[in-house]
Design a protein around this motif. Structure first.
Motif, mmCIF file in Angstrom:
data_model
loop_
_atom_site.group_PDB
_atom_site.id
_atom_site.type_symbol
_atom_site.label_atom_id
_atom_site.label_comp_id
_atom_site.label_asym_id
_atom_site.label_seq_id
_atom_site.Cartn_x
_atom_site.Cartn_y
_atom_site.Cartn_z
ATOM 1 N N LYS A 31 0.872 -1.172 0.000
ATOM 2 C CA LYS A 31 0.000 0.000 0.000
ATOM 3 C C LYS A 31 0.906 1.217 0.000
ATOM 4 O O LYS A 31 1.548 1.502 1.015
ATOM 5 C CB LYS A 31 -0.908 0.009 1.225
ATOM 6 N N GLY A 32 0.966 1.902 -1.139
ATOM 7 C CA GLY A 32 1.912 2.997 -1.258
ATOM 8 C C GLY A 32 3.322 2.444 -1.298
ATOM 9 O O GLY A 32 3.609 1.486 -2.001
ATOM 10 N N ARG A 33 4.217 3.037 -0.511
ATOM 11 C CA ARG A 33 5.595 2.546 -0.527
ATOM 12 C C ARG A 33 5.827 1.461 0.527
ATOM 13 O O ARG A 33 6.870 0.816 0.526
ATOM 14 C CB ARG A 33 6.574 3.699 -0.288
ATOM 15 N N GLU A 548 1.686 12.370 8.396
ATOM 16 C CA GLU A 548 1.579 12.448 6.938
ATOM 17 C C GLU A 548 2.148 13.760 6.427
ATOM 18 O O GLU A 548 1.730 14.858 6.831
ATOM 19 C CB GLU A 548 0.105 12.316 6.530
#
Length: 615
Positions: A31-33, A548
């Protein structure tokens, strides 16, 4: 670290990508990086286990555990750090060199020692099958009397050790050196004369899970002491981890999901020959938690501890109660161990039982085995007179000692309620007694584990301010470990902070020491080195909250200032308390001035700090 060089540790880590290693155990999804999965250390339905491929670190936001690839192996396979390094070295086919520890050898030499053990097993087997003389005849007669004739000696590579230097001469003719024979523990060096370790014994070669011979057990022919003689600890053989017959039993364990643990070599062979092929034995030691972890990799459903009916078997049954811990509760989730127990009737051992009553009768006993908790409580109740109030009180205390290691679990409380019914006591009284009962300090651990375990810490009630302070300390340490540039920028803060937890001080010192030695150290290097300082390092240093879009440098500056302000406010409190305690007028004037200066400084810094927080 002593034993394995930093270069080899780095080499092993580089060859074992943390995503790949964890992915071999549980399904992972990107999921993402980052990669995410359900934690293999506790039960959960929604993935909270994050793996960061860039830092090679992982953290579970559900149970709080975390670390690097070594920490993952340590926690999932119940290993020490050196053992985890060795396991991953084997996975990557890396040859590591160990030095500085007793009996430590280059990994390449271990192959040489295994070769010695293999040639020794072949020699002993040949002596059993073809040897001449009264002693060899007696060895064959003994095995025949146990029903181990025909193909059994070949299947289990059983042998006979004639002694008198016969093995030493044979191995020497094959080109093996004296120090190699001694290291493999098949020979002894006494007063300059090399001699066979085993003499006039029926030999049971011990194989590791891959089927390589690593040690031996020998039973004396006729009378003599000790009746059974096992190999001592060697670079190949660690009795607290090895189980006799596992190489034969692992397939049946995988197929049935069940492992049966007995006490002797002959019991294992007898059960296998009777068609019960998921049996193994410990090697002159009680079952340890490491044994249990090894078995759990092959038997997914349960582990059955089968005790002899004689006095020795009953003593072993009492020792088994030491393995009751949180891993046996439903709260352990996927890592839960289902350990059950049964005692054979009429003082029989497993070999005698299957010979007298057959394998089906033994299977019925195994199927009806009780959970270890129930088994232990039943044994304790049976040892007391429950017709008297005094006997019931003693029985209660004895049974609560079995439940104490897991007293916070729903399972323990359920058993406590059942216990109240059997002892004709009020449920609330039994539950209160359980809550007050202290477990033994090193419940369920072997001596090595106990020696390495930290002493229990007294729980303390924390104010909201103190909880916040500890949270800021953990976040700052986690950020500094995962982003070494932040640690370098705030090295003075790491060194000067008045840490509120001793483990936090240890971690700060470890981070500074690692960076002082190598300013270019990566975050995973910092975590690995800190793990050698304290076992709490992985969960603290990988547990920082995710912000974030926030820059690590900015977050680091904010946390450093927050902690420094906290220290300054504590200093004001200390000076104020000193002033209130009564001092000389001259000193009071100085204290007033110092407090006023500090308060003004803290006030202005707090305004600026809040502005940063809300920006």
């Amino acid at each position: 670290m002593a034993g394995i060089s930093d270069e080899d540790i780095q080499k092993v880590r580089d060859a074992n990508d943390v995503v790949a290693v964890i992915g071999e155990r549980v399904p992972v999804k990107q999921k993402g990086r980052d990669f995410w999965c359900c934690c293999p250390l506790h039960q959960e339905k929604t993935p909270s286990f994050k793996i960061d491929p860039s830092t090679q670190l992982w953290h579970c936001f559900g149970c709080g555990e975390g670390g690097d690839v070594f920490s993952f192996i340590m926690k999932t396979e119940d290993m020490t750090f050196p053992e985890a390094v060795r396991r991953l070295a084997e996975r990557a086919h890396i040859d590591i060199v160990e030095a500085g520890g007793r009996g430590s050898v280059p990994a390449s030499r271990k192959a040489r020692l295994k070769d010695i053990c293999a040639r020794t097993a072949e020699f002993y087997h040949t002596q059993l099958m073809r040897g001449r003389g009264a002693e060899a005849d007696a060895a064959r007669s003994y095995l025949a009397s146990r029903g181990f004739g025909g193909k059994v000696p070949g299947k289990w590579c059983l042998g006979f050790a004639p002694g008198r230097g016969a093995l030493v001469r044979h191995l020497s003719s094959l080109g093996f050196k004296a120090d190699e024979m001694v290291a493999a523990n098949v020979a002894l060096d006494g007063r300059g004369a090399l001699r066979d370790r085993f003499y006039n014994r029926v030999m049971f070669p011990i194989f590791d899970v891959s089927g390589d011979c690593i040690a031996f057990g020998g039973r004396v022919i006729g009378t003599g002491e000790p009746k059974y003689l096992n190999s001592q600890e060697t670079p190949l053989f660690h009795k607290s981890q090895v189980l006799y017959g596992l190489d034969h039993a692992k397939a049946a364990m995988a197929a049935t999901g069940v492992a049966i643990v007995v006490e002797g070599y002959t019991d294992v062979i007898a059960l296998h020959e009777a068609g019960i092929e998921n049996a193994v034995a410990t090697l002159g030691t009680a079952l340890t938690m490491r044994h249990i972890r090894v078995l759990s990799r092959h038997a997914s459903k349960r582990i059955v501890y089968l005790f002899d009916g004689d006095a020795a078997g009953q003593r072993a049954a009492d020792r088994a109660l030491a393995f009751i811990d949180k891993s046996m509760t439903p709260e352990a989730g996927r890592s839960q161990v289902d350990l059950v127990a049964v005692t054979l009737p009429d003082n029989l051992d497993p070999a005698e039982f299957v010979q007298a009553r057959g394998s089906d009768a033994l299977r019925e006993l195994v199927d009806d085995a009780k959970p270890l908790l129930e088994y232990g409580i039943d044994r304790r109740l049976a040892s007391h007179n429950l017709d008297s109030a005094e006997g019931r009180a003693r029985a209660l205390d004895d049974c609560l000692a079995v439940l104490a290691p897991i007293k916070e679990s729903i399972l323990a409380k359920d058993y406590a309620v059942r216990l109240a019914g059997r002892l004709r006591l009020r449920e609330n009284d039994v539950l209160e007694a359980l809550a007050a009962k202290e477990p033994p300090r090193f419940q369920g651990r072997d001596d090595e584990e106990a020696a390495a375990a930290p002493p229990p810490r007294a729980k303390r009630a924390l104010s909201r301010a103190e909880r916040n302070r500890l949270r800021f300390e953990r976040e700052f340490l986690s950020l500094a470990a995962q982003h070494p540039l932040v640690a370098l920028a705030h090295a003075d803060t790491l060194a000067q902070i008045q840490w509120h937890e001793e483990v936090h001080r240890l971690l700060a010192d470890s981070i500074l020491a690692t960076l002082a030695e190598n300013p270019a150290a990566a975050g995973v290097d910092i975590v690995t080195r800190a793990t050698l300082v304290t076992p709490h390092a992985p969960r603290v240093l990988t547990g920082g909250l995710q912000r974030e879009g926030a820059e690590p440098e900015a977050v680091g500056a904010y946390l450093a200032e927050e902690l420094a302000l906290g220290d300054a406010e504590e200093a004001i409190g200390t000076l104020t308390a000193q002033l209130a305690g009564g001092v000389a007028p001259e000193e009071a004037e100085l204290l007033h001035a110092a407090i006023a200066t500090l308060q003004m400084d803290v006030a202005s810094r707090r305004v600026a700090h809040r502005a940063v927080q809300h920006s």
